[in-house]
Design a protein around this motif. Structure first.
Motif, PDB file in Angstrom:
ATOM      1  N   ILE A 112      29.392 -19.020   3.586  1.00  0.00           N
ATOM      2  CA  ILE A 112      30.610 -19.669   3.090  1.00  0.00           C
ATOM      3  C   ILE A 112      30.519 -21.185   3.157  1.00  0.00           C
ATOM      4  O   ILE A 112      31.285 -21.883   2.507  1.00  0.00           O
ATOM      5  CB  ILE A 112      31.853 -19.180   3.868  1.00  0.00           C
ATOM      6  N   ASN A 113      29.559 -21.711   3.942  1.00  0.00           N
ATOM      7  CA  ASN A 113      29.428 -23.164   4.043  1.00  0.00           C
ATOM      8  C   ASN A 113      28.902 -23.782   2.756  1.00  0.00           C
ATOM      9  O   ASN A 113      29.228 -24.923   2.422  1.00  0.00           O
ATOM     10  CB  ASN A 113      28.495 -23.528   5.204  1.00  0.00           C
ATOM     11  N   VAL A 114      28.063 -23.025   2.048  1.00  0.00           N
ATOM     12  CA  VAL A 114      27.481 -23.552   0.810  1.00  0.00           C
ATOM     13  C   VAL A 114      27.795 -22.676  -0.390  1.00  0.00           C
ATOM     14  O   VAL A 114      27.357 -22.949  -1.499  1.00  0.00           O
ATOM     15  CB  VAL A 114      25.945 -23.702   0.948  1.00  0.00           C
ATOM     16  N   SER A 115      28.582 -21.608  -0.147  1.00  0.00           N
ATOM     17  CA  SER A 115      28.964 -20.669  -1.214  1.00  0.00           C
ATOM     18  C   SER A 115      27.741 -20.114  -1.934  1.00  0.00           C
ATOM     19  O   SER A 115      27.708 -20.026  -3.161  1.00  0.00           O
ATOM     20  CB  SER A 115      29.911 -21.353  -2.214  1.00  0.00           C
ATOM     21  N   GLU A 116      26.726 -19.746  -1.161  1.00  0.00           N
ATOM     22  CA  GLU A 116      25.524 -19.149  -1.711  1.00  0.00           C
ATOM     23  C   GLU A 116      25.138 -17.926  -0.894  1.00  0.00           C
ATOM     24  O   GLU A 116      25.440 -17.841   0.294  1.00  0.00           O
ATOM     25  CB  GLU A 116      24.347 -20.142  -1.693  1.00  0.00           C
ATOM     26  N   TYR A 117      24.487 -16.982  -1.561  1.00  0.00           N
ATOM     27  CA  TYR A 117      24.002 -15.802  -0.867  1.00  0.00           C
ATOM     28  C   TYR A 117      22.643 -16.076  -0.227  1.00  0.00           C
ATOM     29  O   TYR A 117      21.764 -16.650  -0.844  1.00  0.00           O
ATOM     30  CB  TYR A 117      23.883 -14.614  -1.832  1.00  0.00           C
ATOM     31  N   ARG A 118      22.520 -15.685   1.020  1.00  0.00           N
ATOM     32  CA  ARG A 118      21.252 -15.742   1.728  1.00  0.00           C
ATOM     33  C   ARG A 118      20.667 -14.343   1.713  1.00  0.00           C
ATOM     34  O   ARG A 118      21.332 -13.385   2.096  1.00  0.00           O
ATOM     35  CB  ARG A 118      21.442 -16.213   3.162  1.00  0.00           C
ATOM     36  N   LYS A 119      19.402 -14.231   1.290  1.00  0.00           N
ATOM     37  CA  LYS A 119      18.785 -12.915   1.174  1.00  0.00           C
ATOM     38  C   LYS A 119      17.680 -12.735   2.206  1.00  0.00           C
ATOM     39  O   LYS A 119      16.914 -13.654   2.478  1.00  0.00           O
ATOM     40  CB  LYS A 119      18.212 -12.719  -0.233  1.00  0.00           C
ATOM     41  N   TYR A 120      17.641 -11.543   2.759  1.00  0.00           N
ATOM     42  CA  TYR A 120      16.588 -11.181   3.702  1.00  0.00           C
ATOM     43  C   TYR A 120      16.075  -9.800   3.326  1.00  0.00           C
ATOM     44  O   TYR A 120      16.868  -8.869   3.145  1.00  0.00           O
ATOM     45  CB  TYR A 120      17.115 -11.165   5.140  1.00  0.00           C
ATOM     46  N   THR A 121      14.763  -9.674   3.197  1.00  0.00           N
ATOM     47  CA  THR A 121      14.172  -8.398   2.794  1.00  0.00           C
ATOM     48  C   THR A 121      13.250  -7.874   3.886  1.00  0.00           C
ATOM     49  O   THR A 121      12.411  -8.608   4.401  1.00  0.00           O
ATOM     50  CB  THR A 121      13.373  -8.543   1.480  1.00  0.00           C
ATOM     51  N   ARG A 122      13.439  -6.629   4.221  1.00  0.00           N
ATOM     52  CA  ARG A 122      12.505  -5.912   5.090  1.00  0.00           C
ATOM     53  C   ARG A 122      12.003  -4.701   4.303  1.00  0.00           C
ATOM     54  O   ARG A 122      12.524  -4.396   3.221  1.00  0.00           O
ATOM     55  CB  ARG A 122      13.177  -5.445   6.386  1.00  0.00           C
ATOM     56  N   TYR A 123      11.007  -4.018   4.839  1.00  0.00           N
ATOM     57  CA  TYR A 123      10.427  -2.891   4.119  1.00  0.00           C
ATOM     58  C   TYR A 123      10.435  -1.649   5.005  1.00  0.00           C
ATOM     59  O   TYR A 123      10.025  -1.703   6.178  1.00  0.00           O
ATOM     60  CB  TYR A 123       8.997  -3.221   3.678  1.00  0.00           C
ATOM     61  N   ASP A 124      10.935  -0.550   4.449  1.00  0.00           N
ATOM     62  CA  ASP A 124      10.912   0.733   5.139  1.00  0.00           C
ATOM     63  C   ASP A 124       9.750   1.553   4.597  1.00  0.00           C
ATOM     64  O   ASP A 124       9.521   1.597   3.379  1.00  0.00           O
ATOM     65  CB  ASP A 124      12.230   1.489   4.929  1.00  0.00           C
ATOM     66  N   LEU A 125       9.024   2.218   5.501  1.00  0.00           N
ATOM     67  CA  LEU A 125       7.877   3.039   5.127  1.00  0.00           C
ATOM     68  C   LEU A 125       8.241   4.511   5.302  1.00  0.00           C
ATOM     69  O   LEU A 125       8.868   4.890   6.304  1.00  0.00           O
ATOM     70  CB  LEU A 125       6.669   2.697   6.005  1.00  0.00           C
ATOM     71  N   TYR A 126       7.847   5.332   4.338  1.00  0.00           N
ATOM     72  CA  TYR A 126       8.106   6.762   4.393  1.00  0.00           C
ATOM     73  C   TYR A 126       6.788   7.515   4.234  1.00  0.00           C
ATOM     74  O   TYR A 126       5.958   7.158   3.393  1.00  0.00           O
ATOM     75  CB  TYR A 126       9.075   7.187   3.285  1.00  0.00           C
ATOM     76  N   VAL A 127       6.614   8.534   5.060  1.00  0.00           N
ATOM     77  CA  VAL A 127       5.436   9.399   4.974  1.00  0.00           C
ATOM     78  C   VAL A 127       5.927  10.835   4.845  1.00  0.00           C
ATOM     79  O   VAL A 127       6.711  11.311   5.689  1.00  0.00           O
ATOM     80  CB  VAL A 127       4.528   9.253   6.211  1.00  0.00           C
ATOM     81  N   ASP A 128       5.498  11.513   3.788  1.00  0.00           N
ATOM     82  CA  ASP A 128       5.958  12.890   3.510  1.00  0.00           C
ATOM     83  C   ASP A 128       7.476  12.963   3.462  1.00  0.00           C
ATOM     84  O   ASP A 128       8.087  13.942   3.915  1.00  0.00           O
ATOM     85  CB  ASP A 128       5.421  13.862   4.568  1.00  0.00           C
ATOM     86  N   GLY A 129       8.091  11.926   2.912  1.00  0.00           N
ATOM     87  CA  GLY A 129       9.533  11.924   2.736  1.00  0.00           C
ATOM     88  C   GLY A 129      10.334  11.530   3.952  1.00  0.00           C
ATOM     89  O   GLY A 129      11.559  11.373   3.864  1.00  0.00           O
ATOM     90  N   GLU A 130       9.688  11.339   5.093  1.00  0.00           N
ATOM     91  CA  GLU A 130      10.387  10.961   6.317  1.00  0.00           C
ATOM     92  C   GLU A 130      10.108   9.503   6.641  1.00  0.00           C
ATOM     93  O   GLU A 130       8.967   9.042   6.513  1.00  0.00           O
ATOM     94  CB  GLU A 130       9.933  11.837   7.489  1.00  0.00           C
ATOM     95  N   LYS A 131      11.158   8.783   7.066  1.00  0.00           N
ATOM     96  CA  LYS A 131      10.974   7.382   7.420  1.00  0.00           C
ATOM     97  C   LYS A 131      10.013   7.262   8.595  1.00  0.00           C
ATOM     98  O   LYS A 131      10.148   7.966   9.607  1.00  0.00           O
ATOM     99  CB  LYS A 131      12.314   6.732   7.765  1.00  0.00           C
TER     100      LYS A 131
ATOM    101  N   SER B  68       8.628   6.142  11.854  1.00  0.00           N
ATOM    102  CA  SER B  68       9.208   5.569  13.066  1.00  0.00           C
ATOM    103  C   SER B  68       8.282   4.526  13.666  1.00  0.00           C
ATOM    104  O   SER B  68       7.116   4.392  13.282  1.00  0.00           O
ATOM    105  CB  SER B  68       9.461   6.690  14.091  1.00  0.00           C
ATOM    106  N   ASP B  69       8.805   3.792  14.646  1.00  0.00           N
ATOM    107  CA  ASP B  69       7.963   2.828  15.353  1.00  0.00           C
ATOM    108  C   ASP B  69       6.800   3.542  16.041  1.00  0.00           C
ATOM    109  O   ASP B  69       5.679   3.032  16.080  1.00  0.00           O
ATOM    110  CB  ASP B  69       8.793   2.055  16.386  1.00  0.00           C
ATOM    111  N   GLY B  70       7.080   4.739  16.574  1.00  0.00           N
ATOM    112  CA  GLY B  70       6.031   5.510  17.213  1.00  0.00           C
ATOM    113  C   GLY B  70       4.968   5.954  16.222  1.00  0.00           C
ATOM    114  O   GLY B  70       3.776   5.940  16.527  1.00  0.00           O
ATOM    115  N   GLY B  71       5.414   6.342  15.021  1.00  0.00           N
ATOM    116  CA  GLY B  71       4.461   6.738  13.988  1.00  0.00           C
ATOM    117  C   GLY B  71       3.594   5.575  13.544  1.00  0.00           C
ATOM    118  O   GLY B  71       2.387   5.732  13.326  1.00  0.00           O
ATOM    119  N   PHE B  72       4.212   4.386  13.430  1.00  0.00           N
ATOM    120  CA  PHE B  72       3.444   3.190  13.055  1.00  0.00           C
ATOM    121  C   PHE B  72       2.461   2.828  14.155  1.00  0.00           C
ATOM    122  O   PHE B  72       1.294   2.503  13.893  1.00  0.00           O
ATOM    123  CB  PHE B  72       4.387   2.024  12.768  1.00  0.00           C
TER     124      PHE B  72
END
Length: 321
Positions: A51-70, A72-76
């Motif tokens: 709201i200070n500059v009336s602009e959208y700030r964008k942040y992108t992360r990536y989700d990984l799926y194996v055999d249709g399941e997200k 996990s940190d343990g899987g990674f």
């Protein structure tokens, strides 16, 4: 009475409008960037209104799926074969799609204490991981020409990654990539200890130095290349140097170069600022070392007190047990 009704009306309007505004201030979008059985990669982009500059700030992360399941940190961590990946949540922050079945991936834990650069690929119904590097500094890719990515290892050495065919080329030293043609890369670094700026042509496959130009820091201002795009970095090189790779590599400072020069007075100011910064760094390091020593000394004292046998109150001798 009318004033009260008006106030209630305004309050009711705010109660209706505020949720709408809050909903509009943040949104999340999802886009599949790779789908190669059994691996799927989804970009999750969160947009928040500043709201200070009336602009959208964008942040992108990536989700990984194996055999249709997200994944996990343990899987990674299992794919990575690194138990450190289990200590904190992992964020996948940068992805480059290499081909129809593989990606170049930069990941870090949520504290930023550990990070990894890897290549993930799908083949034979399985996901395979190739570790490129692990660091405690930063694994985000640095700007590089199309078809290439640049990373820095734990020792701050440059790792050049060619996308197709995939290959990792180490180049000793902390260099910014300026330009690549064939097997030759133009790189730049600030040599603080010798007070010079260095531009160099290097053979990628062998790390052989082909040509070099030294710019004294007391004469030339340091260029702002840290966050410059690959296009701007190449433009800086071509504006200021004559570059040739064949039949023999050469690198010459152009007579009509646009490099900014420094006056003796400005250089003296820079030197004084650098001296003060070094002194402050030395004080901070000394203070941190002193705190660490004091902490360990206290721990040793407490441990010694626990190990000391109890003393007989009448004889002053240790009590026999």
């Amino acid at each position: 009475m009318s004033a009260s009704i008006s106030a209630l009306s305004r309050m009711a309007t705010l109660l209706f409008v505020v949720p709408l505004l809050l909903g509009a201030c943040g949104r999340t979008s999802r886009e599949t960037v790779l789908s190669a059985d059994p691996l799927k990669v989804v970009a999750v982009t969160q947009s928040t209104l500043d709201i200070n500059v009336s602009e959208y700030r964008k942040y992108t992360r990536y989700d990984l799926y194996v055999d249709g399941e997200k994944l996990s940190d343990g899987g990674f961590a299992a794919l990575l074969q690194d138990p450190d990946a289990l200590k904190d949540p992992v964020v996948h922050s940068d992805v480059v799609v290499l081909d129809a079945s593989s990606i170049l991936l930069a990941s870090h834990n949520d504290t930023g204490a550990r990070c990894w650069a890897t290549r993930l690929s799908a083949s034979g119904g399985e996901v395979h991981l190739q570790k490129i590097m692990k660091s405690s500094i930063d694994c985000a890719p640095d700007p590089a020409p199309p078809g290439w990515s640049a990373f820095y290892d734990e020792g701050s050495n440059l790792l050049l990654v060619r996308h197709t065919p995939f290959h990792v080329y180490p180049i000793a030293g902390y260099w910014y990539v300026l330009w690549i043609q064939g097997d030759v890369v133009a790189v730049y670094q600030k040599d603080r200890e010798q007070e010079r700026l260095v531009v160099r042509l290097v053979r990628i496959s062998s790390q052989q130095t082909l040509a070099e130009q030294i710019l004294p820091m007391d004469t030339y201002a340091e260029p702002d290349l840290v966050n410059a795009s690959p296009q701007l970095r190449q433009q800086w090189l071509m504006d200021n140097f004559a570059v040739a790779t064949a039949p023999a590599a050469s690198l010459q400072l152009r007579a009509d170069n646009r490099l900014e020069t420094l006056s003796p007075e400005t250089w003296a100011e820079y030197k004084e600022i650098d001296r003060l910064n070094r002194e402050e760094d030395a004080r901070d390091q000394a203070a941190a070392a002193a705190r660490e020593r004091a902490f360990y000394e206290e721990v040793l004292k407490e441990e010694a007190a626990r190990q000391k046998p109890p003393v007989n109150a009448t004889s002053g001798l240790p009590t026999r047990r």
